[in-house]
Write a protein that holds these residues in place. Structure first.
Motif, PDB file in Angstrom:
ATOM      1  N   GLU A 141      23.560  51.854   8.202  1.00  0.00           N
ATOM      2  CA  GLU A 141      22.708  52.554   7.225  1.00  0.00           C
ATOM      3  C   GLU A 141      21.758  51.593   6.509  1.00  0.00           C
ATOM      4  N   ASN A 142      22.259  50.378   6.261  1.00  0.00           N
ATOM      5  CA  ASN A 142      21.399  49.368   5.647  1.00  0.00           C
ATOM      6  C   ASN A 142      20.196  49.080   6.536  1.00  0.00           C
ATOM      7  N   MET A 143      20.485  48.907   7.828  1.00  0.00           N
ATOM      8  CA  MET A 143      19.400  48.567   8.755  1.00  0.00           C
ATOM      9  C   MET A 143      18.453  49.746   8.960  1.00  0.00           C
ATOM     10  N   ALA A 144      19.012  50.958   8.885  1.00  0.00           N
ATOM     11  CA  ALA A 144      18.194  52.154   9.132  1.00  0.00           C
ATOM     12  C   ALA A 144      17.392  52.578   7.903  1.00  0.00           C
ATOM     13  N   PHE A 145      17.776  52.061   6.734  1.00  0.00           N
ATOM     14  CA  PHE A 145      17.255  52.572   5.461  1.00  0.00           C
ATOM     15  C   PHE A 145      15.732  52.651   5.383  1.00  0.00           C
ATOM     16  N   SER A 146      15.087  51.530   5.700  1.00  0.00           N
ATOM     17  CA  SER A 146      13.626  51.491   5.531  1.00  0.00           C
ATOM     18  C   SER A 146      12.932  52.451   6.500  1.00  0.00           C
ATOM     19  N   LYS A 195      26.132  38.822   6.669  1.00  0.00           N
ATOM     20  CA  LYS A 195      25.219  39.523   5.748  1.00  0.00           C
ATOM     21  C   LYS A 195      23.781  39.093   5.998  1.00  0.00           C
ATOM     22  N   GLN A 196      23.617  37.795   6.205  1.00  0.00           N
ATOM     23  CA  GLN A 196      22.268  37.286   6.417  1.00  0.00           C
ATOM     24  C   GLN A 196      21.656  37.878   7.690  1.00  0.00           C
ATOM     25  N   ARG A 197      22.486  38.034   8.712  1.00  0.00           N
ATOM     26  CA  ARG A 197      21.968  38.613   9.952  1.00  0.00           C
ATOM     27  C   ARG A 197      21.626  40.094   9.783  1.00  0.00           C
ATOM     28  N   VAL A 198      22.417  40.799   8.944  1.00  0.00           N
ATOM     29  CA  VAL A 198      22.085  42.210   8.669  1.00  0.00           C
ATOM     30  C   VAL A 198      20.731  42.287   7.955  1.00  0.00           C
ATOM     31  N   ALA A 199      20.517  41.345   7.021  1.00  0.00           N
ATOM     32  CA  ALA A 199      19.239  41.329   6.297  1.00  0.00           C
ATOM     33  C   ALA A 199      18.079  41.090   7.260  1.00  0.00           C
ATOM     34  N   ILE A 200      18.273  40.175   8.194  1.00  0.00           N
ATOM     35  CA  ILE A 200      17.224  39.920   9.198  1.00  0.00           C
ATOM     36  C   ILE A 200      17.023  41.165  10.062  1.00  0.00           C
ATOM     37  N   GLY A 201      18.166  41.811  10.403  1.00  0.00           N
ATOM     38  CA  GLY A 201      18.103  43.040  11.203  1.00  0.00           C
ATOM     39  C   GLY A 201      17.295  44.129  10.512  1.00  0.00           C
ATOM     40  N   SER A 202      17.510  44.282   9.195  1.00  0.00           N
ATOM     41  CA  SER A 202      16.781  45.302   8.436  1.00  0.00           C
ATOM     42  C   SER A 202      15.284  45.030   8.497  1.00  0.00           C
ATOM     43  N   ALA A 203      14.925  43.759   8.554  1.00  0.00           N
ATOM     44  CA  ALA A 203      13.502  43.412   8.629  1.00  0.00           C
ATOM     45  C   ALA A 203      12.941  43.667  10.025  1.00  0.00           C
ATOM     46  N   ILE A 204      13.729  43.329  11.034  1.00  0.00           N
ATOM     47  CA  ILE A 204      13.250  43.469  12.415  1.00  0.00           C
ATOM     48  C   ILE A 204      12.951  44.925  12.777  1.00  0.00           C
ATOM     49  N   VAL A 205      13.852  45.849  12.389  1.00  0.00           N
ATOM     50  CA  VAL A 205      13.706  47.246  12.815  1.00  0.00           C
ATOM     51  C   VAL A 205      12.414  47.876  12.287  1.00  0.00           C
ATOM     52  N   ARG A 206      11.877  47.313  11.209  1.00  0.00           N
ATOM     53  CA  ARG A 206      10.680  47.896  10.609  1.00  0.00           C
ATOM     54  C   ARG A 206       9.438  47.765  11.475  1.00  0.00           C
ATOM     55  N   GLU A 207       9.377  46.738  12.305  1.00  0.00           N
ATOM     56  CA  GLU A 207       8.188  46.434  13.094  1.00  0.00           C
ATOM     57  C   GLU A 207       6.933  46.449  12.220  1.00  0.00           C
ATOM     58  N   PRO A 208       6.926  45.586  11.212  1.00  0.00           N
ATOM     59  CA  PRO A 208       5.803  45.550  10.275  1.00  0.00           C
ATOM     60  C   PRO A 208       4.640  44.742  10.847  1.00  0.00           C
ATOM     61  N   LYS A 209       3.602  44.585  10.042  1.00  0.00           N
ATOM     62  CA  LYS A 209       2.450  43.776  10.469  1.00  0.00           C
ATOM     63  C   LYS A 209       2.813  42.312  10.576  1.00  0.00           C
ATOM     64  N   ALA A 210       3.628  41.858   9.638  1.00  0.00           N
ATOM     65  CA  ALA A 210       4.057  40.456   9.662  1.00  0.00           C
ATOM     66  C   ALA A 210       5.403  40.316   8.962  1.00  0.00           C
ATOM     67  N   TYR A 211       6.148  39.298   9.347  1.00  0.00           N
ATOM     68  CA  TYR A 211       7.424  38.994   8.706  1.00  0.00           C
ATOM     69  C   TYR A 211       7.259  37.794   7.792  1.00  0.00           C
ATOM     70  N   LEU A 212       7.827  37.906   6.604  1.00  0.00           N
ATOM     71  CA  LEU A 212       7.842  36.781   5.683  1.00  0.00           C
ATOM     72  C   LEU A 212       9.300  36.393   5.504  1.00  0.00           C
ATOM     73  N   MET A 213       9.650  35.171   5.840  1.00  0.00           N
ATOM     74  CA  MET A 213      11.057  34.781   5.780  1.00  0.00           C
ATOM     75  C   MET A 213      11.229  33.525   4.938  1.00  0.00           C
ATOM     76  N   ASP A 214      12.089  33.619   3.930  1.00  0.00           N
ATOM     77  CA  ASP A 214      12.329  32.500   3.025  1.00  0.00           C
ATOM     78  C   ASP A 214      13.718  31.924   3.288  1.00  0.00           C
ATOM     79  N   GLU A 215      13.780  30.863   4.037  1.00  0.00           N
ATOM     80  CA  GLU A 215      15.038  30.208   4.421  1.00  0.00           C
ATOM     81  C   GLU A 215      16.095  31.204   4.891  1.00  0.00           C
ATOM     82  N   PRO A 216      15.781  32.004   5.908  1.00  0.00           N
ATOM     83  CA  PRO A 216      16.695  33.076   6.295  1.00  0.00           C
ATOM     84  C   PRO A 216      17.982  32.596   6.951  1.00  0.00           C
TER      85      PRO A 216
END
Ligand SMILES: Nc1ncnc2c1ncn2[C@@H]1O[C@H](COP(=O)(O)OP(=O)(O)OP(=O)(O)O)[C@@H](O)[C@H]1O
Ligand SMILES: [Mg+2]
Length: 366
Positions: free
Chosen positions: A95-100, A140-161
């Protein structure tokens, strides 16, 4: 995916703290751009201004040709992964990954496909039904990265992921991020303290210090042709050795001298030193630990008083002094040496760098 442009971007916080000064950079579509620099140099602030989480004090941010300074964060279509990840505690990993995607009304089948695909890439498929409290820091960190990946945004901004992962997982995730970058054709802006991540992931590295961008270049270029002593010392681990030396003419050749040592420089160095009027003056000699060798011509020999020998398996690091100057050499593991003894090492004179004492600029910069 997207291209971004920062024009004279500055950030001054309310308390007067200047965090970023005159930042100018064009980030091409599909670039994997790395931001590095010492703690407090303005990396996160730069990223947060791009994300829209921090107001830009002056200057312009363009995304795909549109001025974005005043656009709300959620309308910039960027995905951000922080060092301290924010997961919804009451939702499962799935659900976390699907949220956005849910809030964007993406179709259920499409959500399912993207979440499972990302979970697969990140090796967290077996965790999809768990809640965050039942995960390790790295998970947890990988879930956070996963939540970002599924979005397929214009660009990814990652701060020491990857900062919370152990060494093995970090290496594994580094390879995965590289794959994700290639597969998605993603534009990524990535902050890290890790030398290996910077060198291996980046299509380009930006080195910052005190809010100022010092150099932006491909990893190899940055390594071989740093603009100044700071960049030279910051890129590479262990760091480049710096030794104050005198530039002299001896036997009709140009050499650098320090505590009874004399090293003749090659023709290109000699020309630069003469042209720059450095004869009889002091400069910094820069030499990387890996450019000090076990064997070589007599005139490139240096006597290192070994203080500490670090055995790393595939190599050894000798830490010691030449005269009064601390020096580190990276050598083959079978090199005979021990702490408290003197070791003969040889400087690769085609790999040295020279820096101006006052400006600290690279005299050999091309
Ligand atoms: N909200 C704020 N108000 C005032 N000063 C701030 C604020 N946030 C950050 N700073 C200051 O701005 C400077 C840049 O901070 P920033 O977080 O961008 O550094 P950083 O390069 O990301 O460092 P680190 O590697 O430690 O994460 C620092 O001197 C910091 O103390
Ligand atoms: Mg930071």
């Amino acid at each position: 995916m997207a291209s971004l442009s920062l024009v004279n971007v500055c950030k001054t916080f309310k308390n007067g703290q200047v965090a970023v000064k005159d930042f100018n950079l064009d980030i091409k579509d599909q670039e994997f751009l790395i931001l590095v620099g010492p703690s407090g140099c303005g990396k996160s602030t730069t990223l947060r201004m791009i994300a829209g989480l921090e107001e830009i004090s002056s200057g312009e941010l363009w995304i795909d040709g549109t001025l974005m300074n005043l656009t709300a964060p959620q309308k910039r279509d960027l995905s951000m992964v922080f060092q301290s990840y924010a997961l919804y505690p009451h939702l499962t990993v799935y659900e976390n990954m699907a949220f956005s995607l849910r809030v964007r009304n993406v179709m259920k089948t499409e959500i399912d496909k993207r979440v499972r695909n990302a979970a697969d890439v990140l090796c967290i498929s077996h965790l999809l039904d768990r809640k965050p409290h039942a995960l390790s820091g790295g998970q947890k960190q990988r879930v956070a990265i996963g939540s970002a990946i599924v979005r397929e945004p214009k660009a990814y901004l990652m701060d020491e992921p990857l900062s919370n992962l152990d060494a093995k997982l970090r290496t594994q995730m580094r390879v995965e991020l590289s794959k994700i970058h290639k597969e998605l054709g993603a534009t990524i802006i990535y902050v890290t303290h890790d030398q290996v991540e910077a060198m291996t992931l980046g299509t380009r590295i930006v080195v910052m210090n005190s809010g100022v961008m010092l150099q932006a270049a491909e990893p190899k270029v940055l390594y071989q042709n740093p603009i100044n002593k700071f960049v030279a010392g910051f890129i590479g681990s262990p760091s480049m050795n710096f030794i104050p030396v005198w530039v002299e003419r001896r036997e009709d050749r140009i050499c650098v001298e320090f505590s009874k040592n004399r090293l003749f420089v090659n023709e290109e160095c000699a020309k630069r030193l003469i042209d720059g009027d450095y004869l009889g003056r002091r400069v910094y000699l820069g030499i990387r630990p890996e450019d000090l060798h076990e064997t070589g011509p007599k005139e490139q020999e240096l006597k290192l008083n070994v203080e500490i020998k670090e055995v790393l398996g595939s190599e050894i690091l000798l830490h010691g002094k030449i005269g009064r100057n601390p020096v580190c050499a990276r050598l083959k593991p079978d090199f005979p040496s021990e702490a408290g003894k003197e070791a003969s090492i040889f400087a690769d004179m085609n790999r040295i760098l020279l820096f101006d004492m006052d400006t600290e600029e690279n005299i050999l910069y091309r």
